[in-house]
Design an enzyme around this catalytic site. Structure first.
Site, PDB file in Angstrom:
ATOM      1  N   THR A  20       0.808  -1.240   0.000  1.00  0.00           N
ATOM      2  CA  THR A  20       0.000   0.000   0.000  1.00  0.00           C
ATOM      3  C   THR A  20       0.833   1.278   0.000  1.00  0.00           C
ATOM      4  O   THR A  20       0.285   2.363   0.235  1.00  0.00           O
ATOM      5  CB  THR A  20      -0.945   0.044   1.228  1.00  0.00           C
ATOM      6  OG1 THR A  20      -0.133   0.071   2.417  1.00  0.00           O
ATOM      7  CG2 THR A  20      -1.891  -1.134   1.277  1.00  0.00           C
ATOM      8  N   TYR A  54       3.247   5.400   5.610  1.00  0.00           N
ATOM      9  CA  TYR A  54       2.693   5.623   4.271  1.00  0.00           C
ATOM     10  C   TYR A  54       1.621   6.711   4.295  1.00  0.00           C
ATOM     11  O   TYR A  54       0.592   6.578   4.969  1.00  0.00           O
ATOM     12  CB  TYR A  54       2.131   4.318   3.682  1.00  0.00           C
ATOM     13  CG  TYR A  54       3.155   3.186   3.598  1.00  0.00           C
ATOM     14  CD1 TYR A  54       4.525   3.457   3.618  1.00  0.00           C
ATOM     15  CD2 TYR A  54       2.765   1.864   3.497  1.00  0.00           C
ATOM     16  CE1 TYR A  54       5.462   2.435   3.546  1.00  0.00           C
ATOM     17  CE2 TYR A  54       3.704   0.835   3.414  1.00  0.00           C
ATOM     18  CZ  TYR A  54       5.049   1.130   3.456  1.00  0.00           C
ATOM     19  OH  TYR A  54       5.973   0.112   3.389  1.00  0.00           O
ATOM     20  N   HIS A 112       9.939  -1.172  11.210  1.00  0.00           N
ATOM     21  CA  HIS A 112      10.101  -0.819   9.788  1.00  0.00           C
ATOM     22  C   HIS A 112      11.560  -0.907   9.338  1.00  0.00           C
ATOM     23  O   HIS A 112      11.851  -1.367   8.239  1.00  0.00           O
ATOM     24  CB  HIS A 112       9.535   0.582   9.551  1.00  0.00           C
ATOM     25  CG  HIS A 112       9.053   0.816   8.159  1.00  0.00           C
ATOM     26  ND1 HIS A 112       8.013   1.631   7.841  1.00  0.00           N
ATOM     27  CD2 HIS A 112       9.481   0.335   6.964  1.00  0.00           C
ATOM     28  CE1 HIS A 112       7.817   1.642   6.529  1.00  0.00           C
ATOM     29  NE2 HIS A 112       8.702   0.860   5.982  1.00  0.00           N
ATOM     30  N   GLN A 164      10.733  -8.580   6.457  1.00  0.00           N
ATOM     31  CA  GLN A 164      10.274  -8.015   5.176  1.00  0.00           C
ATOM     32  C   GLN A 164      11.440  -7.248   4.555  1.00  0.00           C
ATOM     33  O   GLN A 164      11.941  -6.292   5.144  1.00  0.00           O
ATOM     34  CB  GLN A 164       9.082  -7.080   5.412  1.00  0.00           C
ATOM     35  CG  GLN A 164       8.512  -6.539   4.117  1.00  0.00           C
ATOM     36  CD  GLN A 164       7.309  -5.629   4.335  1.00  0.00           C
ATOM     37  OE1 GLN A 164       7.383  -4.437   4.040  1.00  0.00           O
ATOM     38  NE2 GLN A 164       6.217  -6.164   4.828  1.00  0.00           N
ATOM     39  N   TYR A 192       9.430  -7.187  -0.531  1.00  0.00           N
ATOM     40  CA  TYR A 192       8.828  -5.926  -0.976  1.00  0.00           C
ATOM     41  C   TYR A 192       9.481  -5.474  -2.271  1.00  0.00           C
ATOM     42  O   TYR A 192      10.548  -5.962  -2.637  1.00  0.00           O
ATOM     43  CB  TYR A 192       8.834  -4.871   0.140  1.00  0.00           C
ATOM     44  CG  TYR A 192      10.114  -4.165   0.511  1.00  0.00           C
ATOM     45  CD1 TYR A 192      10.727  -3.250  -0.343  1.00  0.00           C
ATOM     46  CD2 TYR A 192      10.679  -4.347   1.770  1.00  0.00           C
ATOM     47  CE1 TYR A 192      11.875  -2.559   0.026  1.00  0.00           C
ATOM     48  CE2 TYR A 192      11.841  -3.656   2.154  1.00  0.00           C
ATOM     49  CZ  TYR A 192      12.421  -2.759   1.275  1.00  0.00           C
ATOM     50  OH  TYR A 192      13.559  -2.074   1.640  1.00  0.00           O
ATOM     51  N   LEU A 195       8.139  -6.071  -7.900  1.00  0.00           N
ATOM     52  CA  LEU A 195       8.104  -5.655  -9.314  1.00  0.00           C
ATOM     53  C   LEU A 195       9.149  -4.576  -9.575  1.00  0.00           C
ATOM     54  O   LEU A 195       9.098  -3.910 -10.615  1.00  0.00           O
ATOM     55  CB  LEU A 195       6.706  -5.122  -9.662  1.00  0.00           C
ATOM     56  CG  LEU A 195       5.551  -6.109  -9.454  1.00  0.00           C
ATOM     57  CD1 LEU A 195       4.199  -5.429  -9.641  1.00  0.00           C
ATOM     58  CD2 LEU A 195       5.687  -7.286 -10.420  1.00  0.00           C
TER      59      LEU A 195
END
Ligand code: NDP
Length: 283
Positions: A20, A54, A112, A164, A192, A195
């Protein structure tokens, strides 16, 4: 048949979830973002990854709308800023996320990235949040092999439920040590930027001739090849961000695409692993 990943015994998850980052920033895209996330849940992409960072909490508000009335269908992940990851600040940060997400618990809460607060304090705050019922599990993000070792050596550190990290075909540094270590510990890895941010992190990725040829031969897109390549690794799931229903559908359909060894070799030849220790890639 969608590849399930047994991250957590109580909740097997499909190996593709939904990111997101950048959602909640532009009000004109709000409705599309909510629709995209909802469509993703309908298609089985039930893990949603967000963070207090975010859009300054705005992404969590988009997620709240998308999961309204179906909280139990999703596996909700959020992240705490490193400077909030200890003591009362951690409790307050988590409560802020829960309020924006309009829920009373997170399935997974991640540090994070590693900052100045000692990992011991973060672990202790996470344990407190579990005791309070505000989170089901905790994990980390952007921790390299040495950081994981440090975490492993402190009391309670081994309760960490995921790491992550950035991982895509054109950034394969974790294959040297972090990924095998995580696999050995049965520590789920959440990839993460799977792409490479639609190729923005690596020019030439989305129109590489070898990938183009393979994609057209298999009747899939390069984005799908990239996702399937990430999730063919044991214990690795991918969390692409898609702001449109069309992209979400394409990503969900990747769960049914299978790559054989030859096809994997073609992709890896085009984008070889560094073959030596490199600093953990991050954005
Ligand atoms: P991704 O690699 O997921 O790329 C996202 C981009 O790809 C968007 O521009 C999106 O466009 C596009 N896209 C999505 N699906 C397709 C498709 N099928 N075909 C073509 N393009 C597509 O990058 P992110 O940086 O978003 O990483 C994924 C998630 O990982 C983040 O959203 C976030 O949740 C998490 N993350 C975590 C970090 C951490 O430090 N822990 C750091 C960075 C990310 P569109 O939006 O138009 O669909």
């Amino acid at each position: 048949m969608a590849k399930k990943i047994s991250f957590y015994a109580s909740k097997p998850l499909p190996a593709i979830g939904q990111g997101t980052w950048y959602m909640g920033e532009n009000p004109t895209q709000h409705a599309d973002e909510v629709h995209a996330l909802r469509a993703g849940i309908d298609l089985g992409l039930t893990l949603i990854d967000t963070a207090e960072m975010y859009a300054d909490g705005g992404a969590e508000e988009v997620v709240a709308e998308a999961i309204s009335g179906r909280r139990d269908d999703v596996f909700l992940v959020s992240k705490v800023y490193p400077w909030n990851a200890g003591g009362q600040r951690a409790i307050a940060a988590c409560e802020g996320s829960l309020k924006r997400l309009k829920t009373d618990y997170l399935d997974l809460y991640l540090l994070h990235w590693r900052g100045d607060i000692p990992l011991e304090e973060t672990v202790s705050a996470m344990q407190q949040l579990i005791e309070q019922g505000k989170i089901r599990r905790w994990g980390v993000s952007n921790l390299d092999a040495a950081d994981m070792q440090a975490l492993w050596n402190i009391a309670g550190g081994r309760e960490c439920a995921a790491n992550q990290v950035l991982y895509h075909l054109a950034s394969r540094g974790i294959e040297h040590d972090l990924l095998p270590w995580c696999q050995q510990q049965q520590m789920p890895v959440m990839a993460y930027c799977p792409l490479a941010q639609a190729g923005r992190l690596r020019s030439g990725l989305m129109n590489h001739p070898a990938l183009n040829e393979l994609a057209s031969h298999k009747g899939v897109t390069i984005a799908q090849l990239l996702l399937v390549w990430v999730i063919h690794h044991d214990g690795v799931m991918a969390i692409p961000k898609a702001g449109s229903v069309a992209h979400v559908k394409e990503n969900a359909a990747a769960l049914d695409v299978v790559l054989n060894q030859e096809e994997i070799a073609v992709m890896e030849k085009a984008f070889p692993a560094p073959g030596r220790k490199t600093p953990l890639d991050m954005v």
